[in-house]
Scaffold this active site. Structure first.
Site, PDB file in Angstrom:
ATOM      1  N   ASP A  26       0.830  -1.212   0.000  1.00 18.73           N
ATOM      2  CA  ASP A  26       0.000   0.000   0.000  1.00 18.73           C
ATOM      3  C   ASP A  26       0.863   1.261   0.000  1.00 18.73           C
ATOM      4  O   ASP A  26       1.996   1.257   0.504  1.00 18.73           O
ATOM      5  CB  ASP A  26      -0.922  -0.024   1.238  1.00 18.73           C
ATOM      6  CG  ASP A  26      -2.102   0.933   1.088  1.00 18.73           C
ATOM      7  OD1 ASP A  26      -2.364   1.384  -0.045  1.00 18.73           O
ATOM      8  OD2 ASP A  26      -2.748   1.227   2.105  1.00 18.73           O
ATOM      9  N   ASN A  75     -11.083  -2.427  -5.526  1.00 22.27           N
ATOM     10  CA  ASN A  75     -10.279  -1.508  -6.335  1.00 22.27           C
ATOM     11  C   ASN A  75     -10.904  -1.192  -7.697  1.00 22.27           C
ATOM     12  O   ASN A  75     -10.505  -0.222  -8.358  1.00 22.27           O
ATOM     13  CB  ASN A  75      -8.848  -2.031  -6.518  1.00 22.27           C
ATOM     14  CG  ASN A  75      -7.994  -1.958  -5.267  1.00 22.27           C
ATOM     15  OD1 ASN A  75      -7.142  -2.819  -5.006  1.00 22.27           O
ATOM     16  ND2 ASN A  75      -8.200  -0.911  -4.447  1.00 22.27           N
TER      17      ASN A  75
END
Ligand code: IPE
Ligand code: IPE
Ligand code: MG
Length: 247
Positions: free
Chosen positions: A21, A69
């Protein structure tokens, strides 16, 4: 900073999972578009894969794209899918040279055709490799995986293949997409976020969690060593008390 000699080779995790991330924030800090961060994240993937194989880690799972996502801007989603195809194609040779097998977990059928094709080719072309398994979590979410497992369990129950009394932890594990993979002993998340974001919820029941502020594009071998040393200094009690544990 190179701490590899401080790692106890007898106490290595078999499986490390990583929530990669911080690509977007890293790019922003450099005054660049988010996609620049994803592109630079590929180097970190390479480093971590290489370091894990060198150490003797057996499974490395990388969270590359979650089912959530898809809600990002189409431009970013397309760039990520394109990067996936390009990276897999480029890296197959290196994976083979290093005896690394590629696998994937997630709803692969729903990936764009090109991405799915590149992925399946990568899996097929590396399937005989034995040193380490690199698992890409792609279009993955844990709730999706658990839902799919429950559907299969119900249908096996309906056909008489599975009785209610058969339902053990091991049997549930065998219905997950990680059925051939041991649970991760260590889960790492970069970028300073302290959440799991729908990743391996069943499998991390007893994983050690390690959070670092480093953004993924800056994550290097030394950061992985640091995480492993931190893991090795923890006491894993599994519900017992210290005195009950082997010395
Ligand atoms: C991780 O970085 C990559 C993916 C989720 C695909 P992000 O893109 O989430 O970066 P941040 O969290 O916005 O900085
Ligand atoms: C988690 O990162 C998914 C991946 C690393 C692929 P996100 O950046 O999508 O997670 P949230 O939305 O901040 O929880
Ligand atoms: Mg993020």
């Amino acid at each position: 900073m190179d701490q590899v000699s401080n790692i106890d080779k007898q106490k290595l995790p078999k499986h490390i999972a990583i929530i990669m991330d911080g690509n977007g924030r890293w790019a922003k800090e450099h005054g660049k578009p988010r996609v620049f961060g994803h592109q630079n994240g590929v180097k970190s993937v390479r480093e971590v894969t290489e370091a894990s194989a060198e150490l003797g880690i057996q499974y490395l799972t990388l969270y590359a794209f979650s089912t959530e996502n898809w809600s990002r801007p189409a431009f970013e989603v397309n760039a990520l899918m394109g990067l996936l195809v390009e990276t897999i194609r480029k890296e197959i040779k290196t994976l083979n040279d290093n005896d690394i097998r590629l696998q994937a977990i997630g709803d692969i059928d729903q990936l764009p055709k090109k991405s799915r094709k590149a992925l399946l080719e990568g899996i097929e072309n590396t399937k005989e490799n034995k040193r380490m398994t690199l698992v890409l979590a792609l279009n993955y979410s844990s709730r999706w995986e658990i839902k799919e497992a429950i559907k299969k369990i119900i249908s096996d129950h309906d056909t008489g293949k599975l009785g209610k009394a058969d339902l053990s932890d091991e049997v549930i594990h065998s219905y997950l997409s990680t059925k051939d993979i041991p649970d991760p002993e260590l889960l790492i998340r970069t970028s300073g976020e302290h959440r799991i974001s729908n990743f391996l919820l069943w499998q991390i029941a007893y994983s050690e969690l390690y959070f670092t502020d480093i953004y993924w594009p800056e994550f290097r071998k030394a950061h992985l060593y640091e995480a492993i040393i931190n893991y090795q200094n923890r006491e894993r009690r599994f519900g017992k008390i210290s005195e009950q544990l082997p010395l």
